[in-house]
Design a protein around this motif. Structure first.
Motif, PDB file in Angstrom:
ATOM      1  N   LYS A  22       0.829  -1.204   0.000  1.00 30.43           N
ATOM      2  CA  LYS A  22       0.000   0.000   0.000  1.00 30.43           C
ATOM      3  C   LYS A  22       0.860   1.248   0.000  1.00 30.43           C
ATOM      4  O   LYS A  22       2.043   1.216   0.345  1.00 30.43           O
ATOM      5  N   PHE A  23       0.238   2.366  -0.371  1.00 31.80           N
ATOM      6  CA  PHE A  23       0.912   3.653  -0.365  1.00 31.80           C
ATOM      7  C   PHE A  23      -0.110   4.736  -0.042  1.00 31.80           C
ATOM      8  O   PHE A  23      -1.313   4.549  -0.255  1.00 31.80           O
ATOM      9  N   PRO A  24       0.333   5.903   0.474  1.00 28.95           N
ATOM     10  CA  PRO A  24      -0.613   6.972   0.801  1.00 28.95           C
ATOM     11  C   PRO A  24      -1.148   7.655  -0.451  1.00 28.95           C
ATOM     12  O   PRO A  24      -0.471   7.725  -1.474  1.00 28.95           O
TER      13      PRO A  24
ATOM     14  N   GLU B  28       4.983  -5.451  -9.745  1.00 26.11           N
ATOM     15  CA  GLU B  28       4.078  -4.305  -9.876  1.00 26.11           C
ATOM     16  C   GLU B  28       3.694  -4.014 -11.320  1.00 26.11           C
ATOM     17  O   GLU B  28       2.563  -3.615 -11.598  1.00 26.11           O
ATOM     18  N   ASN B  29       4.631  -4.187 -12.235  1.00 26.40           N
ATOM     19  CA  ASN B  29       4.398  -3.838 -13.637  1.00 26.40           C
ATOM     20  C   ASN B  29       3.931  -5.026 -14.468  1.00 26.40           C
ATOM     21  O   ASN B  29       3.172  -4.857 -15.417  1.00 26.40           O
ATOM     22  N   GLY B  30       4.377  -6.222 -14.142  1.00 28.82           N
ATOM     23  CA  GLY B  30       3.974  -7.417 -14.867  1.00 28.82           C
ATOM     24  C   GLY B  30       4.940  -7.865 -15.937  1.00 28.82           C
ATOM     25  O   GLY B  30       4.793  -8.959 -16.486  1.00 28.82           O
TER      26      GLY B  30
ATOM     27  N   GLN C 263       0.371   2.824 -10.370  1.00 33.48           N
ATOM     28  CA  GLN C 263       0.558   1.380 -10.557  1.00 33.48           C
ATOM     29  C   GLN C 263       1.945   0.900 -10.152  1.00 33.48           C
ATOM     30  O   GLN C 263       2.133  -0.286  -9.864  1.00 33.48           O
ATOM     31  N   THR C 264       2.953   1.790 -10.146  1.00 37.45           N
ATOM     32  CA  THR C 264       4.315   1.378  -9.806  1.00 37.45           C
ATOM     33  C   THR C 264       4.920   2.262  -8.718  1.00 37.45           C
ATOM     34  O   THR C 264       6.125   2.492  -8.676  1.00 37.45           O
ATOM     35  N   THR C 265       4.094   2.741  -7.818  1.00 44.01           N
ATOM     36  CA  THR C 265       4.563   3.617  -6.747  1.00 44.01           C
ATOM     37  C   THR C 265       5.534   2.910  -5.806  1.00 44.01           C
ATOM     38  O   THR C 265       6.533   3.492  -5.365  1.00 44.01           O
ATOM     39  N   LEU C 266       5.257   1.664  -5.462  1.00 46.86           N
ATOM     40  CA  LEU C 266       6.145   0.948  -4.537  1.00 46.86           C
ATOM     41  C   LEU C 266       7.543   0.812  -5.128  1.00 46.86           C
ATOM     42  O   LEU C 266       8.550   0.956  -4.422  1.00 46.86           O
TER      43      LEU C 266
ATOM     44  N   CYS D 218       3.202  10.480  -3.481  1.00 48.23           N
ATOM     45  CA  CYS D 218       2.352   9.397  -3.986  1.00 48.23           C
ATOM     46  C   CYS D 218       0.922   9.906  -4.161  1.00 48.23           C
ATOM     47  O   CYS D 218       0.446  10.726  -3.367  1.00 48.23           O
ATOM     48  N   GLU D 219       0.221   9.378  -5.156  1.00 51.86           N
ATOM     49  CA  GLU D 219      -1.204   9.670  -5.299  1.00 51.86           C
ATOM     50  C   GLU D 219      -1.839   8.673  -6.256  1.00 51.86           C
ATOM     51  O   GLU D 219      -1.159   8.056  -7.085  1.00 51.86           O
ATOM     52  N   THR D 220      -3.157   8.524  -6.145  1.00 51.77           N
ATOM     53  CA  THR D 220      -3.894   7.686  -7.087  1.00 51.77           C
ATOM     54  C   THR D 220      -4.512   8.512  -8.207  1.00 51.77           C
ATOM     55  O   THR D 220      -4.838   7.979  -9.261  1.00 51.77           O
TER      56      THR D 220
END
Length: 486
Positions: A30-32, A87-89, A173-176, A199-201
């Protein structure tokens, strides 16, 4: 694992947004979900370091920081590659290659950090003009999800080498992964606040970065549509823009090549990162004399690829980045199949064990009208078109019939033809008997609606610097007489 914002050297924010593995839908971490507040704090931190410290003047420090970061990345390269694949696949081999390329590029710009020269001239007697290349200021770097290691480094490394400070905003999609790369700066002498991470969605933080008058440069890689919005939002501050946008790469294949061998290489070029690369082979233009063979060989090469989770070593095509993207790309592909002259290979969402992931197999259609929407619009997935031509002039006209101008390739054994076409194609990069070859040392960027500026290479420093002219009336020694030209 979880990620947080990194502002002025402190990690903060409550992780609440999910990072999902596109291969199976499982939770990675997870991320903020930040926004304008976090972006504003990050801008202020970067501004403080730029204006109140010697960071922009200390090239040796900047070089040491970049070298130490490269060393830290080297020590974690396998862990980073596995996180990138999760994360990316993308297939693990592609992830490992990307991490290696990113490390190489950090070292390249570390070397350039101590060689950003200006020049001095005497335009008239006793007048000394000194031209300096100075850091532009605070750089906002908006990183996409398709190649988040290289596309972070190719902006951040020249920005830091030039003396800028930075705010990085990753794709959700690749924040981590982006956070994991930036965390390794903690093993360097980077001043707190020289690099910040938000970070943001959504897009609130990005919008704040683009509109802020305290941000001097925006470096963005993504779609042409988003790039146009950034240009509009940045207009009030008239900041520098470094934009690499969409592409629709044409591959011109002549009748003097080994058709089967070229077809296999073009199939790889069309499906790199599951077709989610701006320079991927999109339009295959083939001389009509070898069209039957190319239809057969290219269809067979694309159909033979193995789909699967990227972490499995024999996977050749991983999933698309997420389920909404897969749905959107699938709809565009279906429309193209309905409108095309013929469908040589129809992609599909697999069943069975892969049904849990965002997989989509490759599609190849043939069409005679280069103005068709699916021949002109970027479809960011495993989709390619086959078109034919009779003459060199027809091939060139079809290839240049586009709003894009990012990359292209020419496949022929005639050296003069290759150079002639490479010069005539309106693209920032043209490969000869190859495709998707990128180097830290060689500038890339697009003509027309494929973007502004150049990244990679020495000229990337221009996107993060300003030229200053300092003029001094030094005069000439006493007793020196002026002469006039005849």
């Amino acid at each position: 694992m979880n990620a947080q914002h990194w502002i002025s050297g402190t990690w903060s924010g409550e992780p609440c947004a999910d990072s999902i593995n596109p291969a199976d839908g499982t939770l990675i971490g997870k991320f903020p979900d930040g926004g304008t507040t976090e972006a504003g704090a990050a801008i202020a931190a970067a501004r403080h370091v730029f204006e109140r410290t010697t960071w922009g003047h200390d090239a040796r420090l900047r070089q040491n920081v970049l070298l130490a970061w490269a060393g830290a990345l080297e020590g974690e390269r396998e862990a980073l590659a596995r996180l990138l694949t999760a994360e990316n696949g993308k297939p693990i081999a592609q992830a490992r290659g990307e991490i290696g390329a990113a490390i190489s590029e950090v070292r390249y710009y570390a070397g350039l950090a101590r060689h950003i020269p200006g020049h001095v001239l005497e335009p008239e007697p006793g007048t000394i003009s000194t031209i300096l290349r100075e850091p532009a200021g605070v750089a906002a770097i908006i990183v996409p999800w398709n190649a988040p290691a290289v596309l972070l480094v190719r902006s951040l490394a020249p920005a830091l080498a030039a003396g800028c400070t930075a705010v990085v905003k990753a794709a959700a999609q690749t924040t981590l992964f982006t956070a994991a790369m930036l965390r390794l700066f903690e093993r360097t002498g980077l001043p707190a606040g020289a690099v910040n991470f938000v970070c943001e969605t959504g897009y609130a933080a990005s919008d704040r970065l683009v509109r802020s008058h305290d941000v001097d440069v925006v470096s963005f890689t993504g779609s042409t549509a988003t790039g146009k919005k950034i240009m509009i939002a940045a207009a009030d501050s008239v900041k520098k823009l470094s934009l690499e946008l969409g592409g629709k790469s044409c591959c011109l294949v002549f009748d003097d090549v080994d058709t089967e061998a070229v077809a296999k290489r073009l199939a790889l070029a069309a499906t790199i990162i599951s077709g989610q690369q701006c320079t991927a082979a999109r339009r295959i233009l083939v001389h009509e004399a070898i069209a039957p063979q190319m239809r057969r060989h290219l269809t067979a090469a694309l159909a033979a690829f193995r789909l699967g989770p990227g972490i499995e070593p024999d996977t050749q095509i991983g999933p698309l980045i997420d389920y909404p993207t897969r749905a959107a790309i699938s709809a565009l592909v279906e429309r193209a199949c309905d409108e095309a002259d013929s469908v040589l290979l129809r992609g599909a969402m697999p069943t069975g064990a892969l049904a849990r992931g965002a997989f989509l197999s490759p599609t190849l259609v043939e069409h005679s009208d280069p103005d068709a929407s699916f021949c002109q619009e970027e479809i960011f997935g495993p989709f390619a078109t086959l078109e034919t031509f009779a003459t060199e002039d027809e091939a060139l006209a079809k290839a240049n019939n586009t709003v894009f101008g990012l990359s292209a390739s020419v496949w022929t054994q005639q050296g003069e033809r290759a150079m002639r076409l490479a010069r005539a194609l309106r693209n920032g990069t043209v490969w000869v008997n190859d495709h998707n070859r990128l180097f830290a040392e060689a500038e890339t960027g697009g003509y027309r609606q494929s973007g502004l500026g150049r990244l990679h290479g020495y000229d990337a420093l221009a996107d993060f610097t300003e030229l200053k002219h300092i003029c001094i009336q030094a005069g000439v020694p006493q007793g020196t007489s002026r002469v006039c030209a005849a």
